[in-house]
Scaffold this motif. Structure first.
Motif, PDB file in Angstrom:
ATOM      1  N   VAL A  21       0.900  -1.212   0.091  1.00  0.00           N
ATOM      2  CA  VAL A  21       0.056  -0.228   0.227  1.00  0.00           C
ATOM      3  C   VAL A  21       0.851   1.147   0.142  1.00  0.00           C
ATOM      4  CG1 VAL A  21      -1.819   1.394   1.438  1.00  0.00           C
ATOM      5  CG2 VAL A  21      -1.762  -1.177   1.004  1.00  0.00           C
ATOM      6  N   VAL A  22       1.867   1.257   0.842  1.00  0.00           N
ATOM      7  CA  VAL A  22       2.883   2.576   0.742  1.00  0.00           C
ATOM      8  C   VAL A  22       3.477   2.570  -0.578  1.00  0.00           C
ATOM      9  CG1 VAL A  22       5.367   3.244   1.776  1.00  0.00           C
ATOM     10  CG2 VAL A  22       3.343   2.268   3.095  1.00  0.00           C
ATOM     11  N   LEU A  23       3.766   1.620  -1.190  1.00  0.00           N
ATOM     12  CA  LEU A  23       4.421   1.649  -2.489  1.00  0.00           C
ATOM     13  C   LEU A  23       3.823   2.108  -3.451  1.00  0.00           C
ATOM     14  CD1 LEU A  23       6.793   1.177  -4.493  1.00  0.00           C
ATOM     15  CD2 LEU A  23       6.227  -1.057  -4.769  1.00  0.00           C
ATOM     16  N   MET A  24       2.443   1.905  -3.420  1.00  0.00           N
ATOM     17  CA  MET A  24       1.339   2.259  -4.264  1.00  0.00           C
ATOM     18  C   MET A  24       1.254   3.700  -4.114  1.00  0.00           C
ATOM     19  SD  MET A  24      -1.506  -0.859  -4.074  1.00  0.00           S
ATOM     20  CE  MET A  24      -2.518  -0.498  -5.392  1.00  0.00           C
ATOM     21  N   GLY A  25       1.418   4.115  -2.943  1.00  0.00           N
ATOM     22  CA  GLY A  25       1.308   5.757  -2.522  1.00  0.00           C
ATOM     23  C   GLY A  25       2.348   6.412  -3.193  1.00  0.00           C
ATOM     24  N   MET A  53       9.647  -0.820 -14.708  1.00  0.00           N
ATOM     25  CA  MET A  53       9.659  -2.298 -14.478  1.00  0.00           C
ATOM     26  C   MET A  53       9.812  -2.611 -13.067  1.00  0.00           C
ATOM     27  SD  MET A  53      10.894  -3.575 -18.196  1.00  0.00           S
ATOM     28  CE  MET A  53      12.372  -2.257 -18.381  1.00  0.00           C
ATOM     29  N   THR A  54      11.073  -2.048 -12.409  1.00  0.00           N
ATOM     30  CA  THR A  54      11.446  -2.487 -11.205  1.00  0.00           C
ATOM     31  C   THR A  54      10.457  -2.067 -10.120  1.00  0.00           C
ATOM     32  OG1 THR A  54      13.564  -1.866 -11.752  1.00  0.00           O
ATOM     33  CG2 THR A  54      13.112  -1.882  -9.529  1.00  0.00           C
ATOM     34  N   GLU A  55       9.722  -0.889 -10.275  1.00  0.00           N
ATOM     35  CA  GLU A  55       8.612  -0.724  -9.267  1.00  0.00           C
ATOM     36  C   GLU A  55       7.355  -1.490  -9.281  1.00  0.00           C
ATOM     37  OE1 GLU A  55       6.854   3.221 -11.179  1.00  0.00           O
ATOM     38  OE2 GLU A  55       7.855   3.550  -9.413  1.00  0.00           O
ATOM     39  N   TYR A  56       7.157  -1.906 -10.423  1.00  0.00           N
ATOM     40  CA  TYR A  56       6.029  -2.574 -10.734  1.00  0.00           C
ATOM     41  C   TYR A  56       6.296  -4.254 -10.408  1.00  0.00           C
ATOM     42  CZ  TYR A  56       2.575   0.783 -11.643  1.00  0.00           C
ATOM     43  OH  TYR A  56       1.660   2.039 -11.537  1.00  0.00           O
ATOM     44  N   GLY A  57       7.440  -4.462 -10.675  1.00  0.00           N
ATOM     45  CA  GLY A  57       8.127  -5.843 -10.199  1.00  0.00           C
ATOM     46  C   GLY A  57       8.108  -5.993  -8.662  1.00  0.00           C
ATOM     47  N   LEU A  58       8.309  -5.126  -7.875  1.00  0.00           N
ATOM     48  CA  LEU A  58       8.491  -4.999  -6.531  1.00  0.00           C
ATOM     49  C   LEU A  58       6.924  -5.031  -6.022  1.00  0.00           C
ATOM     50  CD1 LEU A  58      10.090  -4.878  -3.752  1.00  0.00           C
ATOM     51  CD2 LEU A  58      10.059  -2.300  -4.268  1.00  0.00           C
ATOM     52  N   ILE A  83      -3.445  -7.225  -9.295  1.00  0.00           N
ATOM     53  CA  ILE A  83      -3.700  -5.859  -8.886  1.00  0.00           C
ATOM     54  C   ILE A  83      -2.649  -4.829  -9.487  1.00  0.00           C
ATOM     55  CG2 ILE A  83      -3.010  -4.729  -6.513  1.00  0.00           C
ATOM     56  CD1 ILE A  83      -3.930  -7.487  -5.198  1.00  0.00           C
ATOM     57  N   ALA A  84      -1.441  -5.262  -9.686  1.00  0.00           N
ATOM     58  CA  ALA A  84      -0.424  -4.457 -10.199  1.00  0.00           C
ATOM     59  C   ALA A  84      -0.804  -3.981 -11.399  1.00  0.00           C
ATOM     60  CB  ALA A  84       0.914  -5.112 -10.321  1.00  0.00           C
ATOM     61  N   ILE A  85      -1.368  -4.870 -12.587  1.00  0.00           N
ATOM     62  CA  ILE A  85      -1.678  -4.355 -13.612  1.00  0.00           C
ATOM     63  C   ILE A  85      -2.995  -3.387 -13.445  1.00  0.00           C
ATOM     64  CG2 ILE A  85      -3.046  -5.099 -16.000  1.00  0.00           C
ATOM     65  CD1 ILE A  85      -1.382  -7.854 -15.737  1.00  0.00           C
ATOM     66  N   ALA A  86      -3.809  -3.742 -12.759  1.00  0.00           N
ATOM     67  CA  ALA A  86      -4.828  -2.811 -12.389  1.00  0.00           C
ATOM     68  C   ALA A  86      -4.427  -1.240 -11.995  1.00  0.00           C
ATOM     69  CB  ALA A  86      -5.821  -3.335 -11.518  1.00  0.00           C
ATOM     70  N   TYR A  87      -3.724  -1.474 -11.114  1.00  0.00           N
ATOM     71  CA  TYR A  87      -2.922  -0.092 -10.312  1.00  0.00           C
ATOM     72  C   TYR A  87      -2.111   0.653 -11.704  1.00  0.00           C
ATOM     73  CZ  TYR A  87      -1.496   3.277  -7.326  1.00  0.00           C
ATOM     74  OH  TYR A  87      -1.195   4.316  -6.592  1.00  0.00           O
TER      75      TYR A  87
END
Length: 127
Positions: A21-25, A53-58, A83-87
């Protein structure tokens, strides 16, 4: 495959669910910046796409880590990717409202490369 049950304490739950959640923020905050150009020309583009690529892999890794406590690990990988694709899609849409930025499906595809790499590593780990 059996889901390993560990004692659930509020601190453990926070330690599992807060990081994605923090990374999404952080991603949202960075996407709200009008211009992140470093002035390095082509290198700027390459480095920014590598960072995506790195942040979405994480992000996939962090969601897998949280979700595998509740569902089988292989399912947790799929849910993390979903979740990552949707975000990523909503992030690109968000950028269309930011002066100096633009959202594009190509960036979702670039983000997906990082997601896929991490997902493959996690699935290989589960074998």
């Amino acid at each position: 495959m059996e889901v390993t049950r560990t004692p659930r304490t509020p601190l453990r739950e926070l330690g599992l669910w807060a990081p994605p959640v923090v990374l999404m923020g952080v991603i949202f905050f960075l996407s709200a910046q009008p211009d992140l150009s470093s002035g390095l020309g082509a290198w700027d583009l390459i480095l920014r796409k590598a960072a995506h690529m790195t942040e979405y892999g994480l992000l996939v890794l962090l969601w897998w880590r949280a979700l595998r406590e509740r569902v089988p690990a292989r399912l947790a990988v799929g849910l993390g990717v979903a979740i990552a694709i949707a975000y990523s899609g909503t992030d690109e849409y968000h950028q269309t409202f930011i002066h100096g930025r633009h959202g594009t499906p190509v960036d979702v595809a670039i983000d997906s490369v990082g997601m896929a790499a991490v997902a493959l590593l996690l699935l290989r780990r589960e074998r």
